[in-house]
Design an enzyme around this catalytic site. Structure first.
Site, mmCIF file in Angstrom:
data_model
loop_
_atom_site.group_PDB
_atom_site.id
_atom_site.type_symbol
_atom_site.label_atom_id
_atom_site.label_comp_id
_atom_site.label_asym_id
_atom_site.label_seq_id
_atom_site.Cartn_x
_atom_site.Cartn_y
_atom_site.Cartn_z
ATOM 1 N N GLN A 158 34.570 46.721 40.633
ATOM 2 C CA GLN A 158 34.053 45.458 41.123
ATOM 3 C C GLN A 158 32.605 45.694 41.480
ATOM 4 O O GLN A 158 32.233 46.666 42.210
ATOM 5 C CB GLN A 158 34.824 44.926 42.159
ATOM 6 C CG GLN A 158 33.857 44.315 43.232
ATOM 7 C CD GLN A 158 33.374 42.739 43.091
ATOM 8 O OE1 GLN A 158 32.756 42.338 41.992
ATOM 9 N NE2 GLN A 158 34.121 41.737 43.804
ATOM 10 N N ARG A 204 30.415 44.017 43.178
ATOM 11 C CA ARG A 204 30.002 44.089 44.543
ATOM 12 C C ARG A 204 30.911 45.072 45.407
ATOM 13 O O ARG A 204 31.931 45.469 45.398
ATOM 14 C CB ARG A 204 30.673 42.664 45.058
ATOM 15 C CG ARG A 204 30.320 42.235 46.746
ATOM 16 C CD ARG A 204 31.039 41.171 47.132
ATOM 17 N NE ARG A 204 30.505 39.961 46.671
ATOM 18 C CZ ARG A 204 29.387 39.178 46.962
ATOM 19 N NH1 ARG A 204 28.837 39.736 48.331
ATOM 20 N NH2 ARG A 204 28.993 38.259 46.572
ATOM 21 N N GLY A 260 40.049 24.054 50.763
ATOM 22 C CA GLY A 260 40.867 24.765 49.725
ATOM 23 C C GLY A 260 39.823 25.593 48.922
ATOM 24 O O GLY A 260 38.474 25.489 49.246
ATOM 25 N N GLU A 281 36.580 38.088 44.162
ATOM 26 C CA GLU A 281 37.331 38.861 45.316
ATOM 27 C C GLU A 281 36.938 38.436 46.610
ATOM 28 O O GLU A 281 37.661 38.307 47.736
ATOM 29 C CB GLU A 281 36.981 40.265 45.099
ATOM 30 C CG GLU A 281 37.650 41.325 46.035
ATOM 31 C CD GLU A 281 37.428 42.774 45.765
ATOM 32 O OE1 GLU A 281 37.891 43.725 46.940
ATOM 33 O OE2 GLU A 281 36.982 43.160 44.672
ATOM 34 N N ARG A 282 35.655 37.772 46.898
ATOM 35 C CA ARG A 282 35.448 37.131 48.182
ATOM 36 C C ARG A 282 36.515 36.094 48.349
ATOM 37 O O ARG A 282 36.902 36.039 49.825
ATOM 38 C CB ARG A 282 33.982 36.652 48.042
ATOM 39 C CG ARG A 282 33.045 37.894 48.394
ATOM 40 C CD ARG A 282 31.549 37.106 48.671
ATOM 41 N NE ARG A 282 31.525 36.731 50.017
ATOM 42 C CZ ARG A 282 31.489 35.344 50.193
ATOM 43 N NH1 ARG A 282 31.524 34.495 49.147
ATOM 44 N NH2 ARG A 282 31.543 34.812 51.398
ATOM 45 N N ARG A 283 36.522 35.358 47.648
ATOM 46 C CA ARG A 283 37.585 33.920 47.563
ATOM 47 C C ARG A 283 38.954 34.458 47.819
ATOM 48 O O ARG A 283 39.684 33.980 48.742
ATOM 49 C CB ARG A 283 37.599 33.257 46.748
ATOM 50 C CG ARG A 283 36.262 32.125 46.408
ATOM 51 C CD ARG A 283 35.973 31.579 45.098
ATOM 52 N NE ARG A 283 35.273 32.662 44.413
ATOM 53 C CZ ARG A 283 35.144 32.753 42.938
ATOM 54 N NH1 ARG A 283 35.861 31.592 42.245
ATOM 55 N NH2 ARG A 283 34.579 33.541 42.280
ATOM 56 N N GLU A 339 29.486 37.086 35.609
ATOM 57 C CA GLU A 339 30.065 36.158 36.745
ATOM 58 C C GLU A 339 29.530 36.000 37.818
ATOM 59 O O GLU A 339 28.863 34.878 38.417
ATOM 60 C CB GLU A 339 31.696 36.230 36.726
ATOM 61 C CG GLU A 339 32.194 34.859 37.239
ATOM 62 C CD GLU A 339 32.068 34.637 38.690
ATOM 63 O OE1 GLU A 339 32.471 33.612 39.137
ATOM 64 O OE2 GLU A 339 31.846 35.563 39.296
ATOM 65 N N ARG A 376 26.469 33.615 39.319
ATOM 66 C CA ARG A 376 26.463 32.963 40.438
ATOM 67 C C ARG A 376 25.711 33.316 41.608
ATOM 68 O O ARG A 376 25.376 32.766 42.873
ATOM 69 C CB ARG A 376 28.050 32.981 41.026
ATOM 70 C CG ARG A 376 29.133 32.168 40.399
ATOM 71 C CD ARG A 376 30.379 32.985 40.569
ATOM 72 N NE ARG A 376 30.745 32.946 41.829
ATOM 73 C CZ ARG A 376 31.147 31.796 42.774
ATOM 74 N NH1 ARG A 376 31.533 30.602 41.933
ATOM 75 N NH2 ARG A 376 31.600 31.993 43.884
#
Length: 298
Positions: A44, A46, A65, A86-88, A119, A123
């Site tokens: 990843q 990040r 949500g 991954e943060r979500r 991605e 973002r």
């Protein structure tokens, strides 16, 4: 069962934010995936996750949500790996969710890294150093030229070259860029100075005085000219007290909201404070912070 979303901004976030995902092979349907079947991507892009920001995102997820589904790839009969989100994923676990919405994509290892990078860049989730390191990894691991990488990820070669140059800065400056204590404009100005010692000296001036990019560009030119003449680099003139007070307030707000809050004020005292956000995750964080403030006042 995931929490019901709140219509946070009247029309709702879905009508304000593009829900397009990274173009890739695989189903465009949204699936509900058990969090115990999901594992992070070890490659990843990040590398840092602010725990306090994750806590705020978890609060928002409990209220709203997950607005943007994760992107996953299937790695086994009942196993998935995160391509993006991954943060979500981490915040959803903190929020107590047992499943998350996700797109299931098809990708090999090299495509996985590229898709995660694309991605995140689209973002604007990654800091400049994370992007630079991922560019370098893709070039080194898959023996790509900057031109070939440019074609594969849809970024200009000059953009890739500018990010890679950041890795030539002293480690202390790279950390400051990663932690958003300085931005890309400051970094580019520092790169115009050849000597690391002078780069660090000007970097510390930026931190002490909160210098603008334009001011740093001026000082970098003065540093180069002084170095060529064999003279000592000039010190930045100290800002007036009023400017210092505004800088302190700006830094305080930026620290409190964990983002570079924009603060302007003219000579008559009229101005504005702007809370920027780059994506729906950051908007959710802001909403959570404002909700916390509102509840504490109540």
């Amino acid at each position: 069962m995931p929490p019901i979303r709140r219509n946070a901004l009247g029309r709702g976030l879905d009508s304000l934010i593009s829900m397009d995902d990274v173009p890739a092979r695989g189903s465009s349907a949204i699936n509900d995936i058990d969090v115990t079947l999901i594992s992070p991507n070890p490659d990843q892009p990040r590398t840092t996750f602010d725990e306090a920001a994750l806590d705020e995102l978890a609060v928002s997820i409990r209220e709203l949500g997950i607005i943007q589904p994760l992107s996953l790839r299937k790695t086994g009969p009942d196993a998935y790996q995160i391509i993006a989100g991954e943060r979500r994923y981490r915040a959803a676990i903190k929020a107590g969710l047992t499943s998350v919405p996700a797109y299931i994509r098809t990708a090999n290892d090299s495509e996985l890294t590229e898709m995660a990078l694309i991605e995140n860049i689209q973002r604007e989730d990654l800091n400049a150093i994370e992007i630079a390191l991922t560019f370098k990894k893709l070039i080194d691991q898959y023996r790509l030229t900057q031109e070939r990488l440019s074609e594969r990820i849809g970024k200009k070669r000059a953009t890739i070259a500018n990010f890679l140059r950041l890795l030539k800065l002293p480690a202390e400056v790279q950390l400051g860029l990663r932690d958003k204590r300085v931005d890309m404009g400051h970094a580019r100005a520092l790169l115009s100075i050849e000597k690391p010692a002078l780069q660090l000296k000007l970097y510390n001036e930026i931190l002490r005085q909160g210098l603008s990019v334009r001011k740093v560009e001026e000082l970098a030119k003065a540093y180069r000219e002084a170095d060529e003449a064999g003279e000592e680099a000039p010190a930045a003139k100290k800002a007036d007290n009023r400017t210092n007070d505004y800088d302190i307030l700006k830094k305080h707000l930026s620290a409190s909201f964990r983002r570079p809050v924009q603060f302007t004020c003219n000579a008559k005292g009229k101005g504005k404070i702007t809370f920027p956000f780059k994506n729906e995750d950051e908007l959710e964080q802001l909403i959570a912070i404002f909700d916390t403030i509102k509840h504490s006042e109540g």
